[in-house]
Design a protein around this motif. Structure first.
Motif: not given
Lengths: 503, 116
Positions: B17-30
């Motif tokens: 999630g941290v590496v692939v996701k482009k959405n700030l919120v998703k990065i934080i959750i990951s």
């Protein structure tokens, strides 16, 4: 003497809480308070310089290996001196520089918290405790990078936060594996228990996790992406702290301590070469990337990557001379890179731009900044008699002695590259005729000049002192009294355990 | 063994999630997932099936106590680690909100003031 050790953590932490509550106080008072605190820490660090024996302080009287212990040996004394020196000069510089920002007390509070983390990492003898201080320093630095709260700062801070938090998690994972393997967290005890084990893939995996953890903080090249954004975005005194000591304490010091003292060179001789390779790649890549930059502070940030590569490379040689060279370059780089970041801050303060192409002929109106910047440039590119020359010379000699001739040639070439990009800075910013649009600028206030002059003088004094190298490696005062004990700790390797644990 | 495998899967999910996701919120959750995977791993190190709380009562057999009690140290450490993770996450969220104010989007690809 023993009672001094916890003060390095207690004083800045207490000051951070007091400063956080002084939000409404007059700026003058806040300045005095912060400077007295950092000055006091510097005095304490200087008082410790003569100490030769290992001092341990058991927190709450819980003796090691059960309790957390603070350990002061040659390497810690060396690091404490550099960290507290640069932080003192950075706070002096902040008096005038930080007037542009509104929340000065909050700035100092975060600064003190970062200092707590740095001093804590240096002094602690417990690996989990080290992780905690590591995170305290990191969180404070995320806040400081975002301090301007403009688009660039926030973006840089977020990027820095995510990258470095993920690798901190890897570091925690490594610590958990260590605990699973040995059932202890005290570094000395850990090294004793690890020494009795066979080399296993599990240990290799743990070591690689730990290397990822500190290499990110040291910004070695595959892990460097955050640094060129984060360091320029912070206010100048903080950039000086980040590039000057933060990278070195959390990156290089932690690496040295864990690899040399806890795991031991002989235990991981098969992966030791990775440091040489990482260091050399950083050295070359950082230098090449710096050459193309037009932003003053960004250029300095890339140059930090390159110079940290030098330090890691010298450490990776694994010979006593290599250790001396690494530590000497670490000290020198802390001094001149702090100087150059403060210079860039002074230029930004006067001209309100960081774009090199918009500057020109600043020496004419800002003589102090111009001269100190020239000193910094000559030091970092290794021109005698300044300090950078001697440490680079030692690194190259150490590389040749260790039989790494190719690496030595690369180190010489990168040194030329360094001169090239810093001459670019000098030519664009300071030499030549002054531009029309800049004719109204003035020299920066006295307090900022003091920091610049002290750092430039240190470059020259250490450089002149190091002429003694010609008479023998231990002849210069600086190497004999400050670097030699630190080198002993690294050479001693896993015997570190015997000096820390009670007999 | 199964717990460890699940724990590593959780770790991999967070890292992905941290590496692939482009959405700030998703990065934080990951990042939160990643952090919790390591915390869970730490706890598992001290875990024993049918273990008892590591509090010694009067008259208890010492050998039996050592054999059955769970290791309390990882729990204390993880408590610290959770607090650190909390601090980092709060800071990420605070900066994320500020970034949303500036750009009006959570897409990191649209935040390009800085180059590489």
């Amino acid at each position: 003497m023993v009672q001094i050790l916890p003060l390095f953590i207690v004083i800045p932490m207490g000051a951070a809480f007091v400063l956080a509550m002084l939000g409404k106080a007059r700026h003058g008072f806040v300045d005095w308070f912060a400077n007295i605190v950092t000055g006091l820490l510097l005095v304490l660090a200087i008082r410790l310089t003569g100490v030769r024996e290992v001092i341990t302080y058991a927190m709450g009287k819980w003796l090691p290996p059960l309790g957390i212990v603070l350990v002061l040996d040659g390497l810690s004394v060396f690091m404490l001196l550099i960290v507290n020196l640069i932080s003192f000069l950075a706070t002096i510089f902040s008096i005038s520089y930080m007037e542009r920002f509104t929340a000065k007390a909050k700035f100092y509070a975060m600064f003190m918290l970062m200092l707590t983390g740095l001093n804590g990492v240096i002094l602690t003898g417990d690996i989990f405790n080290m992780f905690v201080f590591f995170e305290i320093a990191s969180i404070a630095s995320f806040v400081l990078v975002a301090f301007g709260t403009e688009n660039e700062e926030l973006e840089a801070s977020f990027k820095y936060n995510v990258i470095s938090s993920v690798t901190s998690v890897l570091l925690l994972f490594g610590i958990a594996l260590f605990y699973g393997m040995t059932g202890t967290l005290n570094m000395a005890h850990l090294s004793q228990l690890l020494a009795g084990r066979e080399f296993s893939p599990g240990l290799l995996f743990t070591v690689s996790l730990l290397i990822a953890g500190f290499a990110t903080k040291a910004a070695l090249v595959p892990f460097h992406a955050w640094l060129p954004d984060a360091h320029p975005s912070a206010p100048a005194p903080v950039s000086a702290m980040l590039s000057g000591v933060f990278v070195k304490t959390l990156g290089i010091y932690v690496g040295m301590r864990i690899l040399a003292n806890v795991i031991g060179v002989t235990n991981i001789s098969r992966v030791w070469n990775i440091l040489l390779v990482l260091g050399t790649i950083s050295m070359v890549a950082g230098g090449l990337l710096a050459l193309g930059q037009q932003d003053y502070k960004r250029l300095l940030a890339y140059s930090t990557i390159s110079q940290v590569g030098y330090i890691m490379f010298a450490f990776g040689l694994g010979t006593p001379l290599g250790y001396i060279a690494a530590l000497f370059h670490l000290a020198n780089h802390a001094i001149f890179k702090a100087l150059m970041f403060l210079n860039s801050g002074a230029v930004e303060y006067a001209t309100e731009t960081r774009d090199l192409s918009k500057m020109g002929g600043l020496s004419e109106r800002m003589p102090v900044t111009g001269i100190t910047s020239t000193v910094g440039t000559l030091s970092i590119s290794g021109i005698p008699p300044f300090n950078g020359f001697w440490s680079k010379l030692l690194i190259i000699i150490a590389a040749v002695q260790a039989g790494r001739l190719t690496y030595a040639i690369i180190a010489v070439l990168v040194s030329v590259l360094t001169l090239a990009y810093f001459l670019k800075v000098q030519r664009y910013a300071f030499f030549g005729k002054i531009k029309e649009s800049l004719s109204h600028i003035k020299e920066v206030p006295v307090s900022m000049c003091i920091s610049l002059i002290v750092l430039a003088a240190l470059c020259l004094v250490i450089g002149l002192d190091a002429f003694g190298i010609l008479k023998g490696i231990n002849y210069p005062w600086f190497i004999r009294t400050i670097i030699e004990p630190a080198k002993e700790v690294l050479v001693n390797g896993t015997n570190y355990a015997l000096t820390v644990l009670p007999k | 063994m199964l717990e460890y495998i699940l724990c590593i899967i959780l770790f991999a999910v967070g890292l992905y999630g941290v590496v692939v996701k482009k959405n700030l919120v998703k990065i934080i959750i990951s990042f939160g997932i990643l952090d919790y995977a390591v915390n869970l791993f730490f706890i598992l190190l001290g875990y024993k099936r049918d273990g008892i709380a590591p509090i010694m009562v009067k008259g208890q057999d010492q050998a039996q106590f050592v054999a059955r009690a769970v290791d309390p140290l990882p729990q204390a450490l993880v408590l610290t680690s959770i607090v650190i993770g909390l601090g980092i996450t709060i800071l990420m969220v605070a900066i994320g909100i500020r970034l949303y104010d500036k750009y009006g989007t959570f897409d990191v690809m649209k935040m390009r003031k800085l180059k590489g």
